[in-house]
Design a protein around this motif. Structure first.
Motif, PDB file in Angstrom:
ATOM      1  N   GLY A 272      25.058  71.670 -18.934  1.00  0.00           N
ATOM      2  CA  GLY A 272      25.866  70.503 -18.604  1.00  0.00           C
ATOM      3  C   GLY A 272      27.276  70.619 -19.162  1.00  0.00           C
ATOM      4  O   GLY A 272      28.255  70.256 -18.493  1.00  0.00           O
ATOM      5  N   ARG A 273      27.394  71.141 -20.367  1.00  0.00           N
ATOM      6  CA  ARG A 273      28.711  71.320 -20.984  1.00  0.00           C
ATOM      7  C   ARG A 273      29.544  72.329 -20.207  1.00  0.00           C
ATOM      8  O   ARG A 273      30.732  72.111 -19.924  1.00  0.00           O
ATOM      9  N   TRP A 274      28.918  73.459 -19.859  1.00  0.00           N
ATOM     10  CA  TRP A 274      29.639  74.484 -19.087  1.00  0.00           C
ATOM     11  C   TRP A 274      30.041  73.957 -17.716  1.00  0.00           C
ATOM     12  O   TRP A 274      31.120  74.247 -17.225  1.00  0.00           O
ATOM     13  N   ARG A 275      29.172  73.137 -17.096  1.00  0.00           N
ATOM     14  CA  ARG A 275      29.483  72.580 -15.783  1.00  0.00           C
ATOM     15  C   ARG A 275      30.683  71.637 -15.859  1.00  0.00           C
ATOM     16  O   ARG A 275      31.570  71.668 -15.003  1.00  0.00           O
ATOM     17  N   ARG A 276      30.711  70.832 -16.908  1.00  0.00           N
ATOM     18  CA  ARG A 276      31.849  69.913 -17.067  1.00  0.00           C
ATOM     19  C   ARG A 276      33.147  70.682 -17.326  1.00  0.00           C
ATOM     20  O   ARG A 276      34.205  70.316 -16.810  1.00  0.00           O
ATOM     21  N   GLN A 277      33.062  71.748 -18.134  1.00  0.00           N
ATOM     22  CA  GLN A 277      34.251  72.554 -18.407  1.00  0.00           C
ATOM     23  C   GLN A 277      34.768  73.234 -17.146  1.00  0.00           C
ATOM     24  O   GLN A 277      35.982  73.280 -16.890  1.00  0.00           O
ATOM     25  N   LEU A 278      33.842  73.764 -16.336  1.00  0.00           N
ATOM     26  CA  LEU A 278      34.233  74.419 -15.097  1.00  0.00           C
ATOM     27  C   LEU A 278      34.861  73.422 -14.137  1.00  0.00           C
ATOM     28  O   LEU A 278      35.895  73.714 -13.504  1.00  0.00           O
ATOM     29  N   THR A 279      34.253  72.224 -14.030  1.00  0.00           N
ATOM     30  CA  THR A 279      34.796  71.199 -13.145  1.00  0.00           C
ATOM     31  C   THR A 279      36.202  70.807 -13.567  1.00  0.00           C
ATOM     32  O   THR A 279      37.101  70.643 -12.729  1.00  0.00           O
ATOM     33  N   GLN A 280      36.420  70.676 -14.879  1.00  0.00           N
ATOM     34  CA  GLN A 280      37.738  70.305 -15.382  1.00  0.00           C
ATOM     35  C   GLN A 280      38.771  71.392 -15.088  1.00  0.00           C
ATOM     36  O   GLN A 280      39.911  71.098 -14.708  1.00  0.00           O
ATOM     37  N   ARG A 281      38.359  72.649 -15.212  1.00  0.00           N
ATOM     38  CA  ARG A 281      39.287  73.748 -14.926  1.00  0.00           C
ATOM     39  C   ARG A 281      39.667  73.775 -13.451  1.00  0.00           C
ATOM     40  O   ARG A 281      40.819  74.007 -13.094  1.00  0.00           O
ATOM     41  N   VAL A 282      38.678  73.531 -12.579  1.00  0.00           N
ATOM     42  CA  VAL A 282      38.950  73.512 -11.151  1.00  0.00           C
ATOM     43  C   VAL A 282      39.904  72.376 -10.807  1.00  0.00           C
ATOM     44  O   VAL A 282      40.853  72.544 -10.032  1.00  0.00           O
ATOM     45  N   ARG A 283      39.675  71.195 -11.398  1.00  0.00           N
ATOM     46  CA  ARG A 283      40.555  70.059 -11.138  1.00  0.00           C
ATOM     47  C   ARG A 283      41.973  70.340 -11.618  1.00  0.00           C
ATOM     48  O   ARG A 283      42.957  70.002 -10.939  1.00  0.00           O
TER      49      ARG A 283
END
Length: 304
Positions: free
Chosen positions: A285-296
């Motif tokens: 979940g942490r990695w998914r949130r970090q990836l989503t933030q980077r994409v945004r």
């Protein structure tokens, strides 16, 4: 005091003057009056002992003890259990609030369920320094399965802030555990041990108010692992992999003791598998949130 009280309320203290009067007022206002209050002061340096003496002079149900020095919080928690005379027992933290029907409701739940339930606790509401409500907190420790390994897995699955250990225990069961041990998150180990011994019942009423404040060892501004160890009397101690230490100690406890071998092994395996599955989900979940933030971020800059 004449006779033996049904419930012992153990209050381990150290420098508790800020919220202590409110805590004791809440205990004396319980609608279940057949109790004793056991106060063990860990050589406080503020007005804690003065407040305790004043309350003890007003109510004979209060028994006072004072340690010659600060032996650490875990020792003081064990001390009030050692001094308890009741059939049932509850730990009380000085900065939390028990609503008037807390004790009676938990006692009624234990009486109705019978010996298979060894711990009953109510739902939790978080409050701030001033006593204002922050919101409800879901403990998720209603563990009524007849299989010990399923109950232990439930502890590993849901435990976080760990409020259930402030519930009402059958004292005979609590004394079969290692209680609070001298390492971080040892309350997790305690609840796993309790779940192996018997069922845990969550009362569906919000009767416990957990205070979140800056002076708390666990929620304050200086709530690092090193500062938390000072609560155990280990000032200046080095902290190495506290989560791993808790896991190893919990598995060691679950794999030893009184039950038959199959119960010990299945309980240890259930805790290990559930705990690691939970940790993997947290990391993913942490990695998914970090990836989503980077994409945004990349999209907003037009670089993606």
């Amino acid at each position: 005091m004449a006779g033996t009280p049904r419930v012992s309320l153990g209050v381990p203290l150290y420098n508790a003057e800020r919220y202590l009067e409110g805590c004791l007022d809440a205990l004396l206002a319980q609608d279940h009056s057949d109790f004793e209050i056991i106060i063990s002061d860990n050589a406080s340096t503020d007005r804690t002992w003065e407040i305790c003496q004043r309350y003890a002079a007003r109510d004979p149900r209060i028994r006072l003890y004072r340690n010659p020095r600060n032996f650490g919080g875990h020792v003081n928690y064990a001390r009030v259990v050692e001094l308890a005379r009741g059939e049932l027992f509850k730990w009380v933290a000085y900065d939390d609030v028990c609503l008037p029907s807390y004790v009676s409701t938990c006692v009624a739940a234990l009486d109705a369920a019978g010996e298979r339930v060894v711990l009953a606790y109510p739902r939790t509401v978080l409050i701030d320094e001033a006593g204002e409500v922050i919101g409800p907190y879901a403990d998720g420790m209603h563990l009524r399965d007849h299989r010990p390994w399923r109950r232990v897995a439930g502890v590993a699955q849901h435990i976080s802030l760990c409020h259930a250990h402030f519930g009402v225990f059958r004292l005979s069961a609590l004394r079969r555990t290692g209680m609070i041990r001298p390492y971080l998150s040892s309350d997790y180990t305690l609840l796993a041990e309790v779940a192996r011994l018997g069922e845990i019942h969550e009362v569906d009423q919000p009767l416990f108010q957990r205070r979140m404040h800056g002076a708390s060892t666990w929620q304050g501004a200086d709530s690092s692992a090193a500062s938390a160890l000072a609560w155990y009397g280990k000032q200046g101690a080095r902290v190495r992999a506290p989560r791993l230490r808790m896991l190893v100690e919990t598995l060691r406890m679950l794999s030893t003791g009184e039950p038959r071998l199959s119960t010990r092994l299945s309980s240890a395996a259930a805790f290990l598998a559930t705990w690691w599955a939970r940790r993997v989900r947290v990391l993913l979940g942490r990695w998914r949130r970090q990836l989503t933030q980077r994409v945004r971020t990349a999209t907003s800059r037009g670089t993606f």
